[in-house]
Design a protein around this motif. Structure first.
Motif, PDB file in Angstrom:
ATOM      1  N   THR A   7       0.828  -1.203   0.000  1.00 12.75           N
ATOM      2  CA  THR A   7       0.000   0.000   0.000  1.00 12.75           C
ATOM      3  C   THR A   7       0.864   1.255   0.000  1.00 12.75           C
ATOM      4  OG1 THR A   7      -1.764  -1.133   1.214  1.00 12.75           O
ATOM      5  CG2 THR A   7      -1.796   1.282   1.219  1.00 12.75           C
TER       6      THR A   7
ATOM      7  N   LYS B 143       0.268   4.794   0.843  1.00 12.82           N
ATOM      8  CA  LYS B 143      -0.781   5.524   1.547  1.00 12.82           C
ATOM      9  C   LYS B 143      -0.809   6.997   1.147  1.00 12.82           C
ATOM     10  CE  LYS B 143      -0.828   2.658   5.726  1.00 12.82           C
ATOM     11  NZ  LYS B 143      -2.245   2.281   5.645  1.00 12.82           N
TER      12      LYS B 143
ATOM     13  N   SER C 172      -6.342  12.285   4.521  1.00 11.96           N
ATOM     14  CA  SER C 172      -5.993  10.978   5.092  1.00 11.96           C
ATOM     15  C   SER C 172      -6.493  10.862   6.537  1.00 11.96           C
ATOM     16  CB  SER C 172      -4.478  10.769   5.052  1.00 11.96           C
ATOM     17  OG  SER C 172      -3.812  11.721   5.859  1.00 11.96           O
TER      18      SER C 172
ATOM     19  N   ASP D 237      -9.020   6.048   4.034  1.00 14.84           N
ATOM     20  CA  ASP D 237      -7.929   5.560   3.188  1.00 14.84           C
ATOM     21  C   ASP D 237      -8.356   5.341   1.734  1.00 14.84           C
ATOM     22  OD1 ASP D 237      -9.572   3.370   3.472  1.00 14.84           O
ATOM     23  OD2 ASP D 237      -8.133   2.156   4.585  1.00 14.84           O
TER      24      ASP D 237
ATOM     25  N   ASP E  86      -5.700   5.748  -0.986  1.00 13.04           N
ATOM     26  CA  ASP E  86      -4.510   4.896  -0.998  1.00 13.04           C
ATOM     27  C   ASP E  86      -4.386   4.170  -2.332  1.00 13.04           C
ATOM     28  OD1 ASP E  86      -4.201   5.706   1.580  1.00 13.04           O
ATOM     29  OD2 ASP E  86      -4.574   3.748   2.497  1.00 13.04           O
TER      30      ASP E  86
END
Length: 282
Positions: free
Chosen positions: A44, A46, A52, A56, A59
């Motif tokens: 992932t 992010k 954020s 998520d 992501d």
């Protein structure tokens, strides 16, 4: 009439040129390379901007082979912070980089368009480590000497940032605010890392010591809070962390005279509800 026709024609050409230029603005980033010791064939990346705090959904999942190699196109319309493990990336539309990333951010390697900014980002500090305190390694005998060291380290970091070529003014502005927020975080974190309250014999005495320390900090931290208090800086993680100190009601002394924007207040309020919902889902 000829003059009018001429100017109309030139205007049409200029408009067409502007339109064509707008069409040519990049909207993707090409990333390829290797992710080492990430423990999965799906890693992932992010999203690390302001939103954020609320979830998520932004992501990105990088699909790798057994050796961690990958090649992907990321669609973005503006410069954006992401993180892979302990590495923070700054991606700008049009970037084309070959990367080698491990859980140790200082080992990361970046080559290609966008590499200069990201090689600088390898050495970003960690808020949970007290930023310039480096998890206590940079503590000195008292706050005054610790502050002097923090300030000197921040100056060096700023000089490194100022010396960068081929990075945007926006990047330099955001990263300057990161340095200021790291300094502020270092000052505030001193109390915890130094263990100053452990010398107290009662909880009341410990609270009194902390309140006195906070009061002594006010002249140092309040000007920095004021500088950080702009919506455009919320995409920097440590800025969000330190603004959290004045987003609530408990730190009115530090936040005195500072009015958080409606957007900032909404962001912190929404985060509280998100945290509650996450607890319920679990």
């Amino acid at each position: 009439m000829k003059k009018i026709a001429y100017f109309l024609a030139m205007g049409t050409i200029a408009f067409a040129a502007c339109t064509e230029q707008a069409k040519e603005q990049p909207t993707t980033v090409h990333l390829k390379g290797q992710l080492i010791d990430m423990g999965s064939t799906e890693v992932t990346m992010k999203y690390d901007g302001a939103a954020s705090m609320l979830g998520d959904s932004r992501d990105i999942h990088l699909i790798t082979d057994a050796e961690g190699r990958f090649d992907t196109i990321v669609t973005i319309t503006e410069p954006t912070y992401y993180s892979i493990s302990r590495n923070t990336l700054y991606l700008t539309p049009g970037d084309d980089m070959t990367v080698k990333i491990t859980p140790n951010n200082k080992e990361a390697e970046f080559q290609g368009k966008g590499a200069i900014a990201n090689n600088y980002m390898k050495y970003r500090l960690f808020p949970k480590g007290g930023s310039f305190l480096e998890a206590g390694e940079n503590l000195r005998k008292d706050f005054a000497s610790t502050k002097a060291l923090v300030d000197s380290l921040a100056q060096v970091r700023q000089q490194q940032l100022d010396a960068l070529d081929s990075v945007s003014s926006e990047f330099k502005e955001l990263e300057t605010m990161r340095i200021k927020a790291d300094v502020l975080n270092s000052y505030i974190s001193y109390a915890g890392y130094s263990g100053m309250m452990y010398k107290a014999k009662t909880k009341e005495e410990a609270k009194a010591m902390y309140d006195e320390f906070r009061s002594q900090l006010t002249p140092y931290v309040q000007p920095i809070f004021s500088q950080l208090n702009q919506d455009k800086y919320l995409d920097v993680a440590v800025v969000r962390d330190v603004l959290g100190y004045i987003a609530g009601e408990s730190d009115t002394e530090w936040g005195k005279g500072i009015t958080l924007s409606a957007k900032t207040k909404e962001l912190y309020d929404a985060e509280k509800y998100v945290d509650i919902l996450r607890t319920i889902v679990r």
